[in-house]
Design a protein around this motif. Structure first.
Motif, PDB file in Angstrom:
ATOM      1  N   LEU A  93      60.081  88.306  61.927  1.00 30.91           N
ATOM      2  CA  LEU A  93      60.798  87.106  62.202  1.00 30.91           C
ATOM      3  C   LEU A  93      62.336  87.302  61.644  1.00 30.91           C
ATOM      4  N   ASP A  94      63.011  86.682  62.142  1.00 31.46           N
ATOM      5  CA  ASP A  94      64.315  86.559  61.641  1.00 31.46           C
ATOM      6  C   ASP A  94      64.659  85.314  60.824  1.00 31.46           C
ATOM      7  N   LEU A  95      65.418  85.494  59.624  1.00 30.81           N
ATOM      8  CA  LEU A  95      65.745  84.642  58.897  1.00 30.81           C
ATOM      9  C   LEU A  95      67.211  83.806  59.323  1.00 30.81           C
ATOM     10  N   GLU A  96      66.932  82.417  59.861  1.00 28.86           N
ATOM     11  CA  GLU A  96      67.986  81.705  60.672  1.00 28.86           C
ATOM     12  C   GLU A  96      68.782  80.909  59.653  1.00 28.86           C
ATOM     13  N   GLU A  97      68.080  80.098  58.810  1.00 27.83           N
ATOM     14  CA  GLU A  97      68.932  79.343  57.779  1.00 27.83           C
ATOM     15  C   GLU A  97      68.094  79.357  56.395  1.00 27.83           C
ATOM     16  N   ILE A  98      68.738  78.872  55.461  1.00 28.68           N
ATOM     17  CA  ILE A  98      68.305  78.618  53.931  1.00 28.68           C
ATOM     18  C   ILE A  98      69.260  77.437  53.464  1.00 28.68           C
ATOM     19  N   ALA A  99      68.557  76.462  52.992  1.00 27.82           N
ATOM     20  CA  ALA A  99      69.010  75.272  52.484  1.00 27.82           C
ATOM     21  C   ALA A  99      68.628  74.702  51.292  1.00 27.82           C
TER      22      ALA A  99
ATOM     23  N   GLY B  52      65.207  63.044  45.319  1.00 20.95           N
ATOM     24  CA  GLY B  52      65.236  62.367  43.921  1.00 20.95           C
ATOM     25  C   GLY B  52      65.373  63.579  42.832  1.00 20.95           C
ATOM     26  N   ARG B  53      64.556  63.653  42.155  1.00 20.61           N
ATOM     27  CA  ARG B  53      64.454  64.719  40.947  1.00 20.61           C
ATOM     28  C   ARG B  53      64.299  66.127  41.268  1.00 20.61           C
ATOM     29  N   LYS B  54      63.495  66.027  42.723  1.00 22.36           N
ATOM     30  CA  LYS B  54      63.078  67.592  43.038  1.00 22.36           C
ATOM     31  C   LYS B  54      63.998  68.009  44.004  1.00 22.36           C
ATOM     32  N   ARG B  55      63.973  69.287  44.116  1.00 18.58           N
ATOM     33  CA  ARG B  55      64.824  70.188  45.148  1.00 18.58           C
ATOM     34  C   ARG B  55      63.917  70.614  46.036  1.00 18.58           C
ATOM     35  N   VAL B  56      64.506  70.831  47.309  1.00 13.06           N
ATOM     36  CA  VAL B  56      63.357  71.504  48.264  1.00 13.06           C
ATOM     37  C   VAL B  56      64.368  72.498  48.915  1.00 13.06           C
ATOM     38  N   LEU B  57      63.602  73.700  48.995  1.00 11.90           N
ATOM     39  CA  LEU B  57      64.171  75.009  49.569  1.00 11.90           C
ATOM     40  C   LEU B  57      63.670  74.905  51.128  1.00 11.90           C
ATOM     41  N   ARG B  58      64.558  74.664  51.866  1.00 13.07           N
ATOM     42  CA  ARG B  58      64.086  74.768  53.469  1.00 13.07           C
ATOM     43  C   ARG B  58      64.608  75.988  53.764  1.00 13.07           C
ATOM     44  N   VAL B  59      63.544  76.855  54.576  1.00 16.12           N
ATOM     45  CA  VAL B  59      63.849  78.254  55.417  1.00 16.12           C
ATOM     46  C   VAL B  59      63.425  78.008  56.683  1.00 16.12           C
ATOM     47  N   VAL B  60      64.236  78.344  57.488  1.00 18.32           N
ATOM     48  CA  VAL B  60      64.288  78.160  58.976  1.00 18.32           C
ATOM     49  C   VAL B  60      64.015  79.749  59.474  1.00 18.32           C
ATOM     50  N   VAL B  61      62.734  80.013  60.025  1.00 14.80           N
ATOM     51  CA  VAL B  61      62.332  81.217  60.724  1.00 14.80           C
ATOM     52  C   VAL B  61      62.315  81.210  62.118  1.00 14.80           C
ATOM     53  N   ASP B  62      62.393  82.442  62.775  1.00 19.27           N
ATOM     54  CA  ASP B  62      62.275  82.421  64.524  1.00 19.27           C
ATOM     55  C   ASP B  62      62.287  83.831  64.801  1.00 19.27           C
ATOM     56  N   SER B  63      61.915  84.187  65.956  1.00 21.81           N
ATOM     57  CA  SER B  63      61.592  85.408  66.624  1.00 21.81           C
ATOM     58  C   SER B  63      61.891  85.251  68.011  1.00 21.81           C
ATOM     59  N   ASP B  64      62.119  86.450  68.869  1.00 23.24           N
ATOM     60  CA  ASP B  64      62.294  86.297  70.249  1.00 23.24           C
ATOM     61  C   ASP B  64      60.992  85.670  70.900  1.00 23.24           C
ATOM     62  N   THR B  65      59.871  85.950  70.117  1.00 27.36           N
ATOM     63  CA  THR B  65      58.541  85.360  71.127  1.00 27.36           C
ATOM     64  C   THR B  65      58.247  84.138  70.325  1.00 27.36           C
ATOM     65  N   GLY B  66      59.083  83.586  69.370  1.00 31.67           N
ATOM     66  CA  GLY B  66      58.676  82.100  68.600  1.00 31.67           C
ATOM     67  C   GLY B  66      57.923  82.698  67.426  1.00 31.67           C
ATOM     68  N   ALA B  67      57.698  81.466  66.421  1.00 37.01           N
ATOM     69  CA  ALA B  67      56.772  81.914  65.493  1.00 37.01           C
ATOM     70  C   ALA B  67      55.626  80.896  65.368  1.00 37.01           C
ATOM     71  N   ASP B  68      54.509  81.282  65.449  1.00 31.02           N
ATOM     72  CA  ASP B  68      53.480  80.360  65.583  1.00 31.02           C
ATOM     73  C   ASP B  68      52.924  79.952  64.064  1.00 31.02           C
TER      74      ASP B  68
END
Length: 169
Positions: free
Chosen positions: A22-28, A33-49
């Motif tokens: 897969l390709d790493l598209e985005e990290i945020a 609230g008091r928690k943090r959220v690590l969002r990782v967006v991935v993709d590929s030419d054929t999609g990611a199931d």
């Protein structure tokens, strides 16, 4: 999130994502609230199931647990794919959007909605829909001409199979 932390996370996680095909598209990192959220967006030419996303999520979680990249504070890891109306920023994004309708904001200020027919190293071949019964026109756009591009959601678009069936009837 500081650029340094973002770069560190990308350097740490990108090899794992790539090893899963897969390709790493985005990290945020966002505070909720008091928690943090690590969002990782991935993709590929054929999609990611879902299986691929689950596999990469487990690999990322294990790697993050063995490092201090996120510090001592609690966080949630969310791994997903780009949304339906994703912003196109890389040549691979345009390749993945072939046959899709895209809204372009051009560097000269012009706005254009067109279907991507093909992509090469220099730019895109487009089909611009005709207005008021006129025939669609083809147009070439070089990447430097594009300021911003976003895939458009089409609810009533017929796919190629549907169009072939109509032609044969």
């Amino acid at each position: 999130m500081s650029t340094t932390q973002s770069e560190r996370l990308r350097e740490l996680l990108e090899p794992l994502v790539t090893s899963e095909g897969l390709d790493l598209e985005e990290i945020a990192v966002d505070s909720v609230g008091r928690k943090r959220v690590l969002r990782v967006v991935v993709d590929s030419d054929t999609g990611a199931d879902l299986d691929a996303i689950a596999d990469v999520s487990r690999a990322l979680s294990a790697k993050l647990d063995e490092t201090d990249a996120m510090g001592d504070q609690a966080y949630d890891l969310e791994v997903g794919t780009p949304g339906a109306e994703r912003l196109l920023t890389e040549p691979r994004h345009y390749r993945r959007a072939v046959d899709r309708l895209v809204k372009f904001q051009l560097a000269d200020g012009e706005e254009l909605v067109a279907r991507i027919l093909g992509v090469d190293d220099e730019g895109l071949d487009l089909e611009v829909p005709g207005v008021k019964g006129r025939k669609a026109k083809e147009r070439r756009l070089a990447f430097p001409e594009i300021a911003k591009a976003r895939v458009q959601v089409e609810f009533n678009r017929k796919d190629k199979k549907d169009m072939k069936e109509e032609e044969e009837a």
